[in-house]
Structures are given as structure tokens and as C-alpha cells.
Design a protein around this motif. Structure first.
Motif, PDB file in Angstrom:
ATOM      1  N   GLU A  54      13.872 -10.768   3.909  1.00 38.18           N
ATOM      2  CA  GLU A  54      13.621 -12.082   4.504  1.00 38.18           C
ATOM      3  C   GLU A  54      12.566 -12.849   3.713  1.00 38.18           C
ATOM      4  N   MET A  55      11.544 -12.143   3.255  1.00 38.74           N
ATOM      5  CA  MET A  55      10.490 -12.797   2.483  1.00 38.74           C
ATOM      6  C   MET A  55      11.030 -13.323   1.155  1.00 38.74           C
ATOM      7  N   ARG A  56      11.876 -12.544   0.503  1.00 36.80           N
ATOM      8  CA  ARG A  56      12.450 -13.003  -0.767  1.00 36.80           C
ATOM      9  C   ARG A  56      13.328 -14.233  -0.551  1.00 36.80           C
ATOM     10  N   ARG A  57      14.113 -14.231   0.527  1.00 35.98           N
ATOM     11  CA  ARG A  57      14.959 -15.401   0.804  1.00 35.98           C
ATOM     12  C   ARG A  57      14.119 -16.646   1.086  1.00 35.98           C
ATOM     13  N   ALA A  58      12.933 -16.453   1.635  1.00 34.76           N
ATOM     14  CA  ALA A  58      12.041 -17.578   1.936  1.00 34.76           C
ATOM     15  C   ALA A  58      11.266 -18.054   0.713  1.00 34.76           C
ATOM     16  N   GLY A  59      11.449 -17.376  -0.414  1.00 35.55           N
ATOM     17  CA  GLY A  59      10.787 -17.795  -1.640  1.00 35.55           C
ATOM     18  C   GLY A  59       9.347 -17.342  -1.765  1.00 35.55           C
ATOM     19  N   VAL A  60       8.951 -16.335  -0.974  1.00 33.41           N
ATOM     20  CA  VAL A  60       7.576 -15.823  -1.035  1.00 33.41           C
ATOM     21  C   VAL A  60       7.473 -14.829  -2.187  1.00 33.41           C
ATOM     22  N   GLU A  61       6.448 -14.976  -3.007  1.00 34.96           N
ATOM     23  CA  GLU A  61       6.199 -14.021  -4.088  1.00 34.96           C
ATOM     24  C   GLU A  61       5.254 -12.935  -3.588  1.00 34.96           C
ATOM     25  N   PHE A  62       5.671 -11.678  -3.743  1.00 36.30           N
ATOM     26  CA  PHE A  62       4.864 -10.565  -3.249  1.00 36.30           C
ATOM     27  C   PHE A  62       5.224  -9.294  -4.000  1.00 36.30           C
ATOM     28  N   SER A  63       4.364  -8.297  -3.841  1.00 37.09           N
ATOM     29  CA  SER A  63       4.606  -6.971  -4.404  1.00 37.09           C
ATOM     30  C   SER A  63       4.429  -5.941  -3.290  1.00 37.09           C
ATOM     31  N   PRO A  64       5.428  -5.069  -3.047  1.00 34.57           N
ATOM     32  CA  PRO A  64       5.240  -3.984  -2.073  1.00 34.57           C
ATOM     33  C   PRO A  64       4.127  -3.051  -2.529  1.00 34.57           C
ATOM     34  N   LEU A  65       3.394  -2.495  -1.569  1.00 35.99           N
ATOM     35  CA  LEU A  65       2.283  -1.594  -1.863  1.00 35.99           C
ATOM     36  C   LEU A  65       2.588  -0.183  -1.352  1.00 35.99           C
ATOM     37  N   PRO A  66       1.983   0.823  -1.968  1.00 40.35           N
ATOM     38  CA  PRO A  66       2.207   2.194  -1.491  1.00 40.35           C
ATOM     39  C   PRO A  66       1.687   2.385  -0.072  1.00 40.35           C
ATOM     40  N   ASN A  67       2.420   3.175   0.725  1.00 39.81           N
ATOM     41  CA  ASN A  67       1.919   3.568   2.038  1.00 39.81           C
ATOM     42  C   ASN A  67       0.734   4.509   1.853  1.00 39.81           C
ATOM     43  N   GLN A  68      -0.352   4.234   2.589  1.00 43.60           N
ATOM     44  CA  GLN A  68      -1.541   5.069   2.471  1.00 43.60           C
ATOM     45  C   GLN A  68      -2.242   5.193   3.817  1.00 43.60           C
ATOM     46  N   ASN A  69      -2.753   6.399   4.091  1.00 42.04           N
ATOM     47  CA  ASN A  69      -3.622   6.646   5.242  1.00 42.04           C
ATOM     48  C   ASN A  69      -5.010   6.978   4.706  1.00 42.04           C
ATOM     49  N   PHE A  70      -6.020   6.317   5.271  1.00 41.56           N
ATOM     50  CA  PHE A  70      -7.384   6.500   4.808  1.00 41.56           C
ATOM     51  C   PHE A  70      -8.220   7.186   5.875  1.00 41.56           C
ATOM     52  N   SER A  71      -9.406   7.630   5.490  1.00 43.41           N
ATOM     53  CA  SER A  71     -10.294   8.265   6.450  1.00 43.41           C
ATOM     54  C   SER A  71     -10.709   7.273   7.526  1.00 43.41           C
ATOM     55  N   GLY A  72     -11.043   7.801   8.697  1.00 39.78           N
ATOM     56  CA  GLY A  72     -11.481   6.953   9.797  1.00 39.78           C
ATOM     57  C   GLY A  72     -10.360   6.314  10.566  1.00 39.78           C
ATOM     58  N   GLY A  73      -9.110   6.676  10.274  1.00 37.56           N
ATOM     59  CA  GLY A  73      -7.971   6.116  10.990  1.00 37.56           C
ATOM     60  C   GLY A  73      -7.410   4.842  10.394  1.00 37.56           C
ATOM     61  N   CYS A  74      -7.950   4.385   9.270  1.00 37.00           N
ATOM     62  CA  CYS A  74      -7.456   3.170   8.626  1.00 37.00           C
ATOM     63  C   CYS A  74      -6.201   3.470   7.806  1.00 37.00           C
ATOM     64  N   ASN A  75      -5.357   2.465   7.636  1.00 37.44           N
ATOM     65  CA  ASN A  75      -4.145   2.674   6.854  1.00 37.44           C
ATOM     66  C   ASN A  75      -3.568   1.354   6.376  1.00 37.44           C
ATOM     67  N   GLN A  76      -2.661   1.433   5.422  1.00 42.41           N
ATOM     68  CA  GLN A  76      -1.819   0.310   5.028  1.00 42.41           C
ATOM     69  C   GLN A  76      -0.398   0.856   4.910  1.00 42.41           C
ATOM     70  N   ILE A  77       0.411   0.575   5.922  1.00 37.03           N
ATOM     71  CA  ILE A  77       1.786   1.051   6.006  1.00 37.03           C
ATOM     72  C   ILE A  77       2.715  -0.156   5.993  1.00 37.03           C
ATOM     73  N   ASP A  78       3.765  -0.085   5.174  1.00 38.06           N
ATOM     74  CA  ASP A  78       4.718  -1.210   5.039  1.00 38.06           C
ATOM     75  C   ASP A  78       3.982  -2.497   4.676  1.00 38.06           C
ATOM     76  N   ALA A  79       3.011  -2.368   3.782  1.00 37.73           N
ATOM     77  CA  ALA A  79       2.178  -3.514   3.401  1.00 37.73           C
ATOM     78  C   ALA A  79       2.611  -4.093   2.062  1.00 37.73           C
ATOM     79  N   ILE A  80       2.226  -5.338   1.848  1.00 36.46           N
ATOM     80  CA  ILE A  80       2.530  -6.032   0.597  1.00 36.46           C
ATOM     81  C   ILE A  80       1.285  -6.750   0.096  1.00 36.46           C
ATOM     82  N   LYS A  81       1.335  -7.166  -1.156  1.00 30.26           N
ATOM     83  CA  LYS A  81       0.340  -8.066  -1.733  1.00 30.26           C
ATOM     84  C   LYS A  81       1.021  -9.414  -1.909  1.00 30.26           C
ATOM     85  N   MET A  82       0.576 -10.417  -1.161  1.00 33.64           N
ATOM     86  CA  MET A  82       1.167 -11.755  -1.258  1.00 33.64           C
ATOM     87  C   MET A  82       0.560 -12.498  -2.436  1.00 33.64           C
TER      88      MET A  82
END
Length: 221
Positions: A54-82
Motif C-alpha cells: 500500500e505504501m509503494r502504491r501511494a508513492g511513499v519512499e521507504f526501506s524495510p528494517l530488520p525485526n529487533q527486540n531490545f532490552s527493557g521490552g523495547c522493539n521495532q517489529i514490522d518497521a520501516i525507515k521513511m
């Protein structure tokens, strides 16, 4: 023959160094970086794959990012860099953003912010300024993790127009002019898109930005 006794001092030191490195790694000491327990692979969920399309069809430029779990309960899952929010509109200071939030943000930019800029300010939007997205921290004054700790929140502070004007939440939220009408309109539009929307009327911590996240169920202040 005992082979360990036959090792030279240099070899024994090398072996001891390797053992020490493994021990430090097991204790979570990793060159000052927050340790990750995730795979580091880009392995998006089916919902994220649909979001990417959907983002590509909308013309948004982005890069998918690796799924990561960090200490303290923080994470980036299904995240992108816009890289932009669609059709050449820049966005500043954004780190990892969960794709579902980024998709809503891009739609809000295209169908609310750009239209409001034309209606109230008679100019085109060229840039959205933010105060960031991912940050491994608690909600201010509480012991609960912020949605920023899951890359599930964006803080917006200002807007730049094609005619050179700079509209900021700090200066223009109560300015009593067209800039105020613009900010009030896009704030209300955001309330129909995001799970939680917080602005200057919520508390003093939000005097200079709008907070958007996908938690909650239409909480708008």
C-alpha cells in the motif's frame, strides 16, 4: 602429552582473551550498544507485507528494517525507515516507524495536511518536521513503556510551505490566525486516523508537538 602445557604464552593469552570476550558478551556488554535478542532479519508479517504494498502504491519512499527486540521490552517489529511521506514531501528526523503507523501518517499528510495547507494557507506543503519516532523510554512520569519504545509513535512539531512560511505547534497553536485554523483542522483530522492523538491542550509536555500513535481507540486531546 598434555597439549595445553605445550602451548606458547602467546597462544594461551589468545585463548584466554577469547574466553573473556565470550563471558562479557553473555553479560550483555556489547560496545555500548543496546543488546538485541532479535534475529536481525527482515521477516515482516503478512499484515506488514500488505502495508508495504500500500505504501509503494501511494508513492511513499521507504526501506524495510530488520525485526529487533531490545532490552527493557523495547522493539521495532514490522518497521520501516521513511524517506519521504509521498509524492516528494520531505519528513525530518524520523527513525524506525511501524509500517501501520507510517501508512496512516502518509495518508494523513496527503489527504489532510496538504489539503488544509491549500485551504487555510494558500500554499503547498513541502516538509513535515518531527521530533522523532522510536525511543526506548517510559511515558513521562510513569513506569509504563511509551509507544515510542515500539516504534509506534510519531511526534510532529512543524510544517514548511512552498512560499517559505514555517508553521510550528509552539508558535501557532493559539495564534488566532489562519495558521491556528490550519493546525486545529489537521489535529482533528488526525483524531479520525490514529488510535491516540495528543497536543498542547493535553498537558504541558505536549506544548510544542502533536503525538500520534496506534494504541488506544480514538483518544483525542
Amino acid at each position: 602429552m598434555n597439549l595445553l602445557i605445550e602451548k606458547t604464552p602467546l597462544v594461551r593469552n589468545f585463548i584466554l582473551l577469547g574466553i573473556l570476550s565470550l563471558a562479557l558478551s553473555a553479560c550483555g556488554i556489547s560496545g555500548g550498544k543496546r543488546p538485541s535478542t532479535g534475529s536481525g532479519k527482515i521477516d515482516p508479517s503478512p499484515n506488514a507485507k500488505q502495508c508495504f504494498s500500500e505504501m509503494r502504491r501511494a508513492g511513499v519512499e521507504f526501506s524495510p528494517l530488520p525485526n529487533q527486540n531490545f532490552s527493557g521490552g523495547c522493539n521495532q517489529i514490522d518497521a520501516i525507515k521513511m524517506l519521504d511521506v509521498g509524492r516528494g514531501t520531505d519528513v525530518t528526523n524520523l527513525g524506525p516507524v511501524k509500517c501501520a503507523l507510517a501508512n496512516k501518517f502518509a495518508a494523513w499528510t496527503e489527504y489532510a495536511v496538504k489539503r488544509a495547507a491549500r485551504q487555510y494557507l494558500r500554499s503547498e506543503l513541502v516538509r513535515i518536521e518531527t521530533m522523532g519516532s522510536y525511543s526506548c523510554r517510559n511515558i513521562a512520569g510513569s513506569g509504563r513503556l511509551s509507544e515510542h519504545s515500539r516504534a509506534n509513535a510519531i511526534d510532529v512539531s512543524g510544517f514548511v510551505l512552498a512560499d517559505g512560511r514555517h508553521i510550528s505547534v509552539t508558535k501557532n497553536w493559539n495564534s488566532g490566525r489562519q495558521e491556528m485554523q490550519f493546525l486545529r483542522a489537521i489535529h482533528q483530522s488526525a483524531c479520525r486516523r490514529f488510535g491516540t492523538v495528543l497536543g498542547p491542550d493535553y498537558n504541558a509536555d505536549h506544548y510544542n508537538h502533536f503525538h500520534f500513535d496506534m494504541s488506544g481507540n480514538g483518544y483525542c486531546r
